[in-house]
Write an enzyme that holds these catalytic residues in place. Structure first.
Site, PDB file in Angstrom:
ATOM      1  CE  LYS A  75      -3.620   2.619   0.690  1.00 20.48           C
ATOM      2  NZ  LYS A  75      -4.602   2.835  -0.387  1.00 20.48           N
ATOM      3  CB  CYS A  99      -3.180   9.462  -4.597  1.00 28.94           C
ATOM      4  SG  CYS A  99      -4.730   8.957  -3.823  1.00 28.94           S
TER       5      CYS A  99
HETATM    6  C1  FMN Z   1      -9.037   0.091  -3.407  1.00 23.76           C
HETATM    7  C2  FMN Z   1      -7.866   0.642  -4.179  1.00 23.76           C
HETATM    8  C3  FMN Z   1      -6.812   1.246  -3.490  1.00 23.76           C
HETATM    9  C4  FMN Z   1      -5.718   1.756  -4.184  1.00 23.76           C
HETATM   10  N1  FMN Z   1      -4.676   2.305  -3.486  1.00 23.76           N
HETATM   11  C5  FMN Z   1      -3.572   2.746  -4.158  1.00 23.76           C
HETATM   12  C6  FMN Z   1      -2.451   3.256  -3.455  1.00 23.76           C
HETATM   13  O1  FMN Z   1      -2.385   3.283  -2.224  1.00 23.76           O
HETATM   14  N2  FMN Z   1      -1.394   3.701  -4.186  1.00 23.76           N
HETATM   15  C7  FMN Z   1      -1.372   3.663  -5.562  1.00 23.76           C
HETATM   16  O2  FMN Z   1      -0.373   4.084  -6.171  1.00 23.76           O
HETATM   17  N3  FMN Z   1      -2.419   3.158  -6.259  1.00 23.76           N
HETATM   18  C8  FMN Z   1      -3.510   2.707  -5.579  1.00 23.76           C
HETATM   19  N4  FMN Z   1      -4.561   2.175  -6.287  1.00 23.76           N
HETATM   20  C9  FMN Z   1      -4.482   2.094  -7.767  1.00 23.76           C
HETATM   21  C10 FMN Z   1      -4.025   0.709  -8.238  1.00 23.76           C
HETATM   22  O3  FMN Z   1      -2.719   0.430  -7.780  1.00 23.76           O
HETATM   23  C11 FMN Z   1      -4.046   0.641  -9.790  1.00 23.76           C
HETATM   24  O4  FMN Z   1      -3.151   1.608 -10.295  1.00 23.76           O
HETATM   25  C12 FMN Z   1      -5.434   0.896 -10.381  1.00 23.76           C
HETATM   26  O5  FMN Z   1      -6.442   0.367  -9.546  1.00 23.76           O
HETATM   27  C13 FMN Z   1      -5.590   0.343 -11.803  1.00 23.76           C
HETATM   28  O6  FMN Z   1      -5.447  -1.057 -11.837  1.00 23.76           O
HETATM   29  P1  FMN Z   1      -6.697  -2.114 -11.745  1.00 23.76           P
HETATM   30  O7  FMN Z   1      -7.759  -1.641 -12.697  1.00 23.76           O
HETATM   31  O8  FMN Z   1      -6.098  -3.420 -12.060  1.00 23.76           O
HETATM   32  O9  FMN Z   1      -7.189  -2.044 -10.311  1.00 23.76           O
HETATM   33  C14 FMN Z   1      -5.677   1.665  -5.607  1.00 23.76           C
HETATM   34  C15 FMN Z   1      -6.748   1.053  -6.294  1.00 23.76           C
HETATM   35  C16 FMN Z   1      -7.828   0.542  -5.605  1.00 23.76           C
HETATM   36  C17 FMN Z   1      -8.952  -0.118  -6.378  1.00 23.76           C
END
Ligand code: FMN
Length: 316
Positions: A45, A129
Protein backbone atom coordinates in the site's frame (compact mmCIF):
# COMPACT_ATOMS: atom_id res chain seq x y z
CA UNK A 1 6.34 -21.09 -15.44
CA UNK A 2 9.47 -21.09 -17.64
CA UNK A 3 7.62 -19.22 -20.40
CA UNK A 4 6.73 -16.37 -18.09
CA UNK A 5 10.11 -15.86 -16.46
CA UNK A 6 11.60 -12.46 -17.06
CA UNK A 7 13.85 -9.78 -15.57
CA UNK A 8 12.94 -6.39 -14.23
CA UNK A 9 15.62 -3.84 -13.34
CA UNK A 10 18.15 -6.58 -12.77
CA UNK A 11 15.92 -8.84 -10.63
CA UNK A 12 14.68 -12.23 -11.75
CA UNK A 13 10.88 -12.43 -11.83
CA UNK A 14 8.87 -15.68 -12.07
CA UNK A 15 5.81 -14.07 -13.70
CA UNK A 16 5.21 -10.61 -15.18
CA UNK A 17 2.14 -10.19 -12.96
CA UNK A 18 2.36 -7.56 -10.23
CA UNK A 19 0.13 -6.96 -7.24
CA UNK A 20 -0.31 -3.18 -7.51
CA UNK A 21 -0.32 -0.64 -4.69
CA UNK A 22 -3.40 -0.50 -2.51
CA UNK A 23 -4.79 -3.94 -3.30
CA UNK A 24 -4.06 -6.57 -0.61
CA UNK A 25 -0.69 -4.95 0.10
CA UNK A 26 -1.36 -3.47 3.53
CA UNK A 27 0.01 -6.44 5.45
CA UNK A 28 2.51 -9.27 5.38
CA UNK A 29 -0.31 -11.77 4.80
CA UNK A 30 -1.80 -9.84 1.86
CA UNK A 31 1.60 -9.65 0.16
CA UNK A 32 2.34 -13.30 0.90
CA UNK A 33 -1.05 -14.56 -0.24
CA UNK A 34 -0.65 -12.74 -3.57
CA UNK A 35 2.90 -14.04 -4.08
CA UNK A 36 2.01 -17.66 -3.41
CA UNK A 37 -1.04 -17.27 -5.64
CA UNK A 38 1.20 -16.48 -8.63
CA UNK A 39 2.12 -12.78 -8.62
CA UNK A 40 5.77 -12.38 -9.65
CA UNK A 41 6.19 -9.04 -7.85
CA UNK A 42 4.15 -7.49 -5.03
CA UNK A 43 3.62 -3.85 -4.08
CA UNK A 44 2.84 -2.42 -0.66
CA UNK A 45 0.00 0.00 0.00
CA UNK A 46 1.29 3.56 -0.52
CA UNK A 47 2.98 4.42 2.77
CA UNK A 48 3.11 7.92 4.24
CA UNK A 49 5.39 9.29 6.98
CA UNK A 50 2.63 9.02 9.59
CA UNK A 51 -0.27 6.60 9.71
CA UNK A 52 -3.55 7.73 8.12
CA UNK A 53 -7.07 6.52 8.77
CA UNK A 54 -8.25 7.62 5.32
CA UNK A 55 -11.69 8.90 4.43
CA UNK A 56 -14.75 7.83 6.33
CA UNK A 57 -16.93 5.22 4.62
CA UNK A 58 -18.27 4.45 2.14
CA UNK A 59 -14.84 4.56 0.50
CA UNK A 60 -15.42 2.08 -2.32
CA UNK A 61 -18.37 1.08 -4.52
CA UNK A 62 -18.90 -1.22 -7.49
CA UNK A 63 -20.66 -0.22 -10.69
CA UNK A 64 -21.11 -1.94 -14.05
CA UNK A 65 -17.70 -0.82 -15.37
CA UNK A 66 -15.58 -1.58 -12.34
CA UNK A 67 -14.93 0.17 -9.03
CA UNK A 68 -14.80 3.70 -7.73
CA UNK A 69 -12.71 4.32 -4.63
CA UNK A 70 -11.58 7.12 -2.39
CA UNK A 71 -9.79 5.26 0.36
CA UNK A 72 -7.94 8.43 1.33
CA UNK A 73 -4.54 6.70 1.56
CA UNK A 74 -5.28 4.82 4.77
CA UNK A 75 -2.05 3.11 5.82
CA UNK A 76 -0.13 2.25 8.99
CA UNK A 77 2.72 4.70 8.27
CA UNK A 78 6.16 4.02 6.86
CA UNK A 79 7.71 2.30 9.90
CA UNK A 80 4.93 -0.25 10.40
CA UNK A 81 4.52 -0.72 6.66
CA UNK A 82 8.22 -1.55 6.24
CA UNK A 83 8.04 -3.98 9.17
CA UNK A 84 5.33 -5.92 7.25
CA UNK A 85 7.53 -5.93 4.12
CA UNK A 86 10.54 -7.18 6.08
CA UNK A 87 8.37 -9.99 7.51
CA UNK A 88 7.34 -10.92 3.97
CA UNK A 89 10.95 -11.03 2.80
CA UNK A 90 11.80 -13.52 5.56
CA UNK A 91 9.52 -16.11 3.96
CA UNK A 92 9.43 -15.17 0.27
CA UNK A 93 12.16 -13.99 -2.07
CA UNK A 94 9.86 -12.47 -4.70
CA UNK A 95 10.67 -8.80 -5.32
CA UNK A 96 8.72 -6.18 -3.38
CA UNK A 97 7.94 -2.68 -4.58
CA UNK A 98 7.65 -0.25 -1.67
CA UNK A 99 5.10 2.40 -2.63
CA UNK A 100 5.34 5.74 -0.84
CA UNK A 101 3.19 8.85 -0.98
CA UNK A 102 4.03 12.43 0.00
CA UNK A 103 3.25 15.89 -1.23
CA UNK A 104 6.64 17.56 -0.88
CA UNK A 105 10.19 16.76 -1.95
CA UNK A 106 11.34 16.90 1.68
CA UNK A 107 8.84 14.25 2.73
CA UNK A 108 9.71 12.03 -0.22
CA UNK A 109 13.35 12.28 0.86
CA UNK A 110 12.47 11.32 4.44
CA UNK A 111 10.46 8.33 3.17
CA UNK A 112 13.33 7.26 0.91
CA UNK A 113 15.72 7.23 3.88
CA UNK A 114 13.38 4.84 5.69
CA UNK A 115 13.01 2.63 2.61
CA UNK A 116 16.82 2.49 2.25
CA UNK A 117 16.94 0.61 5.57
CA UNK A 118 14.31 -1.97 4.50
CA UNK A 119 14.40 -5.24 2.58
CA UNK A 120 12.31 -3.75 -0.27
CA UNK A 121 13.61 -4.22 -3.82
CA UNK A 122 12.18 -1.17 -5.63
CA UNK A 123 10.91 2.22 -4.52
CA UNK A 124 7.69 3.42 -6.16
CA UNK A 125 6.80 7.09 -5.88
CA UNK A 126 3.03 7.50 -5.93
CA UNK A 127 2.82 10.89 -7.62
CA UNK A 128 -0.72 10.36 -8.78
CA UNK A 129 -3.36 9.65 -6.09
CA UNK A 130 -6.57 11.36 -7.31
CA UNK A 131 -8.52 10.88 -4.07
CA UNK A 132 -6.93 13.34 -1.68
CA UNK A 133 -7.65 16.52 -3.64
CA UNK A 134 -9.43 18.16 -0.68
CA UNK A 135 -6.27 17.80 1.43
CA UNK A 136 -3.42 18.06 -1.07
CA UNK A 137 -4.81 19.48 -4.32
CA UNK A 138 -3.90 18.40 -7.84
CA UNK A 139 -1.64 15.29 -7.95
CA UNK A 140 2.07 16.00 -8.45
CA UNK A 141 2.06 13.87 -11.61
CA UNK A 142 0.15 16.64 -13.38
CA UNK A 143 3.29 18.80 -13.42
CA UNK A 144 6.36 17.68 -15.34
CA UNK A 145 8.49 20.14 -13.34
CA UNK A 146 7.38 18.74 -9.97
CA UNK A 147 7.78 15.17 -11.22
CA UNK A 148 11.35 15.97 -12.29
CA UNK A 149 12.23 17.77 -9.05
CA UNK A 150 11.03 14.95 -6.82
CA UNK A 151 12.58 12.14 -8.85
CA UNK A 152 15.95 13.93 -9.16
CA UNK A 153 16.07 14.56 -5.39
CA UNK A 154 15.08 11.01 -4.49
CA UNK A 155 17.48 9.54 -7.05
CA UNK A 156 20.43 11.18 -5.30
CA UNK A 157 19.84 9.23 -2.09
CA UNK A 158 17.82 6.11 -2.96
CA UNK A 159 19.60 2.78 -2.66
CA UNK A 160 16.78 1.15 -4.64
CA UNK A 161 15.76 1.62 -8.27
CA UNK A 162 12.97 4.18 -8.59
CA UNK A 163 9.61 3.61 -10.24
CA UNK A 164 7.42 6.68 -10.85
CA UNK A 165 3.68 5.99 -10.73
CA UNK A 166 1.96 8.31 -13.16
CA UNK A 167 -1.57 9.62 -13.49
CA UNK A 168 -3.87 8.91 -16.43
CA UNK A 169 -5.64 12.21 -15.80
CA UNK A 170 -3.39 14.41 -17.95
CA UNK A 171 -3.26 15.50 -21.59
CA UNK A 172 0.52 15.31 -21.94
CA UNK A 173 1.49 11.88 -20.61
CA UNK A 174 4.52 11.60 -22.90
CA UNK A 175 5.96 14.93 -21.72
CA UNK A 176 5.54 13.83 -18.12
CA UNK A 177 6.97 10.37 -18.75
CA UNK A 178 9.99 11.86 -20.52
CA UNK A 179 10.49 14.31 -17.70
CA UNK A 180 10.47 11.40 -15.20
CA UNK A 181 12.95 9.43 -17.31
CA UNK A 182 15.30 12.39 -17.71
CA UNK A 183 15.22 13.05 -13.96
CA UNK A 184 16.43 9.52 -13.28
CA UNK A 185 13.38 7.25 -12.94
CA UNK A 186 14.44 3.65 -13.58
CA UNK A 187 10.92 2.56 -14.57
CA UNK A 188 7.39 3.91 -14.86
CA UNK A 189 4.13 2.53 -13.54
CA UNK A 190 0.82 3.49 -15.10
CA UNK A 191 -2.06 3.91 -14.74
CA UNK A 192 -3.30 5.00 -11.35
CA UNK A 193 -7.09 5.29 -11.06
CA UNK A 194 -8.98 7.41 -13.57
CA UNK A 195 -11.09 10.44 -12.78
CA UNK A 196 -12.14 11.39 -10.29
CA UNK A 197 -15.66 10.21 -11.05
CA UNK A 198 -18.88 10.13 -9.06
CA UNK A 199 -21.77 7.73 -8.42
CA UNK A 200 -25.16 8.89 -7.10
CA UNK A 201 -27.53 7.26 -4.64
CA UNK A 202 -30.83 8.41 -6.10
CA UNK A 203 -32.98 7.55 -3.09
CA UNK A 204 -30.73 9.52 -0.75
CA UNK A 205 -30.07 12.16 -3.43
CA UNK A 206 -26.37 12.25 -2.62
CA UNK A 207 -23.07 10.85 -3.89
CA UNK A 208 -22.41 7.25 -2.86
CA UNK A 209 -18.86 7.89 -1.63
CA UNK A 210 -18.48 10.01 1.48
CA UNK A 211 -15.67 11.82 -0.33
CA UNK A 212 -18.25 12.51 -3.12
CA UNK A 213 -15.72 11.53 -5.82
CA UNK A 214 -13.21 8.75 -6.35
CA UNK A 215 -10.88 7.10 -8.86
CA UNK A 216 -12.12 4.47 -11.32
CA UNK A 217 -10.46 1.09 -11.77
CA UNK A 218 -11.33 -2.22 -13.41
CA UNK A 219 -12.50 -3.12 -16.94
CA UNK A 220 -13.83 0.38 -17.81
CA UNK A 221 -10.31 1.85 -17.65
CA UNK A 222 -8.53 -0.77 -19.76
CA UNK A 223 -8.72 1.11 -23.10
CA UNK A 224 -7.32 4.21 -21.40
CA UNK A 225 -4.50 2.17 -19.86
CA UNK A 226 -3.64 0.55 -23.21
CA UNK A 227 -3.48 3.93 -24.96
CA UNK A 228 -1.39 5.59 -22.26
CA UNK A 229 1.05 2.68 -21.91
CA UNK A 230 1.49 2.65 -25.68
CA UNK A 231 2.03 6.39 -25.89
CA UNK A 232 4.62 6.27 -23.11
CA UNK A 233 6.31 3.17 -24.55
CA UNK A 234 6.61 5.03 -27.84
CA UNK A 235 8.88 7.64 -26.32
CA UNK A 236 10.78 6.36 -23.28
CA UNK A 237 13.58 3.82 -23.00
CA UNK A 238 12.84 2.59 -19.49
CA UNK A 239 10.54 -0.34 -18.62
CA UNK A 240 6.85 0.16 -17.87
CA UNK A 241 4.61 -1.61 -15.38
CA UNK A 242 1.27 -1.44 -17.17
CA UNK A 243 -2.02 -1.74 -15.32
CA UNK A 244 -5.65 -0.71 -15.43
CA UNK A 245 -8.49 -3.18 -15.86
CA UNK A 246 -6.33 -6.24 -16.53
CA UNK A 247 -8.66 -9.14 -15.69
CA UNK A 248 -7.86 -12.04 -18.06
CA UNK A 249 -4.81 -13.44 -19.81
CA UNK A 250 -5.84 -11.70 -23.03
CA UNK A 251 -5.78 -8.32 -21.28
CA UNK A 252 -2.28 -9.03 -19.98
CA UNK A 253 -1.07 -9.94 -23.48
CA UNK A 254 -2.63 -6.76 -24.89
CA UNK A 255 -0.91 -4.46 -22.40
CA UNK A 256 2.42 -6.21 -23.07
CA UNK A 257 1.85 -5.59 -26.80
CA UNK A 258 1.14 -1.94 -25.94
CA UNK A 259 4.59 -1.74 -24.35
CA UNK A 260 4.45 -3.01 -20.76
CA UNK A 261 7.22 -5.19 -19.33
CA UNK A 262 5.28 -6.14 -16.20
CA UNK A 263 1.50 -6.16 -15.72
CA UNK A 264 -0.47 -5.04 -12.65
CA UNK A 265 -3.63 -6.89 -11.64
CA UNK A 266 -5.59 -5.04 -8.97
CA UNK A 267 -9.37 -4.76 -9.17
CA UNK A 268 -9.59 -8.17 -10.87
CA UNK A 269 -8.73 -9.75 -7.50
CA UNK A 270 -12.29 -8.81 -6.55
CA UNK A 271 -13.82 -10.48 -9.61
CA UNK A 272 -11.73 -13.64 -9.81
CA UNK A 273 -10.37 -14.11 -6.29
CA UNK A 274 -6.74 -14.17 -5.25
CA UNK A 275 -6.27 -17.11 -7.70
CA UNK A 276 -6.53 -14.47 -10.44
CA UNK A 277 -2.72 -14.45 -10.64
CA UNK A 278 -2.38 -18.18 -11.33
CA UNK A 279 -5.41 -18.07 -13.66
CA UNK A 280 -3.94 -15.22 -15.74
CA UNK A 281 -0.53 -16.95 -15.79
CA UNK A 282 -2.19 -20.05 -17.25
CA UNK A 283 -4.28 -18.05 -19.74
CA UNK A 284 -1.18 -16.21 -20.97
CA UNK A 285 0.66 -19.48 -21.47
CA UNK A 286 -2.21 -20.93 -23.50
CA UNK A 287 -2.18 -17.91 -25.83
CA UNK A 288 1.62 -17.99 -26.10
CA UNK A 289 1.62 -21.69 -27.02
CA UNK A 290 -1.09 -21.14 -29.64
CA UNK A 291 0.93 -18.32 -31.20
CA UNK A 292 4.30 -20.08 -30.79
CA UNK A 293 5.80 -17.46 -28.47
CA UNK A 294 8.38 -19.32 -26.38
CA UNK A 295 8.82 -16.51 -23.85
CA UNK A 296 7.64 -13.00 -23.04
CA UNK A 297 10.30 -11.37 -25.23
CA UNK A 298 8.79 -13.07 -28.25
CA UNK A 299 5.43 -11.35 -27.76
CA UNK A 300 5.56 -8.58 -30.37
CA UNK A 301 5.08 -4.95 -29.40
CA UNK A 302 2.84 -2.60 -31.34
CA UNK A 303 4.69 -0.42 -33.80
CA UNK A 304 5.59 2.93 -32.24
CA UNK A 305 3.13 4.67 -34.51
CA UNK A 306 2.68 7.84 -32.57
CA UNK A 307 6.26 8.82 -31.99
CA UNK A 308 6.50 11.39 -34.71
CA UNK A 309 3.27 13.11 -33.71
CA UNK A 310 3.41 13.06 -29.94
CA UNK A 311 4.89 15.52 -27.48
CA UNK A 312 7.89 13.29 -26.94
CA UNK A 313 9.37 14.07 -30.30
CA UNK A 314 9.21 17.78 -29.47
CA UNK A 315 10.99 17.09 -26.19
CA UNK A 316 13.85 15.03 -27.62
C1 FMN B 1 -9.04 0.09 -3.41
C2 FMN B 1 -7.87 0.64 -4.18
C3 FMN B 1 -6.81 1.25 -3.49
C4 FMN B 1 -5.72 1.76 -4.18
N1 FMN B 1 -4.68 2.30 -3.49
C5 FMN B 1 -3.57 2.75 -4.16
C6 FMN B 1 -2.45 3.26 -3.45
O1 FMN B 1 -2.39 3.28 -2.22
N2 FMN B 1 -1.39 3.70 -4.19
C7 FMN B 1 -1.37 3.66 -5.56
O2 FMN B 1 -0.37 4.08 -6.17
N3 FMN B 1 -2.42 3.16 -6.26
C8 FMN B 1 -3.51 2.71 -5.58
N4 FMN B 1 -4.56 2.17 -6.29
C9 FMN B 1 -4.48 2.09 -7.77
C10 FMN B 1 -4.02 0.71 -8.24
O3 FMN B 1 -2.72 0.43 -7.78
C11 FMN B 1 -4.05 0.64 -9.79
O4 FMN B 1 -3.15 1.61 -10.29
C12 FMN B 1 -5.43 0.90 -10.38
O5 FMN B 1 -6.44 0.37 -9.55
C13 FMN B 1 -5.59 0.34 -11.80
O6 FMN B 1 -5.45 -1.06 -11.84
P1 FMN B 1 -6.70 -2.11 -11.75
O7 FMN B 1 -7.76 -1.64 -12.70
O8 FMN B 1 -6.10 -3.42 -12.06
O9 FMN B 1 -7.19 -2.04 -10.31
C14 FMN B 1 -5.68 1.67 -5.61
C15 FMN B 1 -6.75 1.05 -6.29
C16 FMN B 1 -7.83 0.54 -5.60
C17 FMN B 1 -8.95 -0.12 -6.38
Amino acid sequence: MEMLRTEFLGKKVSSPLVLPAGVMGMSFSGLHFSAISGAGVVTSKSLTLNSRTGHKGPVIAEFEGGFINAMGLCNPGIEEGLAEINEFKKVCDKPVIVSVFATSTDDFIKLTKYVNTSKGDFLELNLSCPNVFDEFGIPLAASKEKVAEIIASVKKISKLPIIAKLSPNVYNISEIALSAEKAGADALCLINTVGPGMLIDKKMVKPILSNRTGGLSGPCVKPIALRLVHEVYSCVNIPIIGMGGITYGDDAIEIIMAGATLVGVGTAVHYRGIEVFSKINEEMKIFMKEENYANLNEIPKLEKLWTKDSHCQLQK
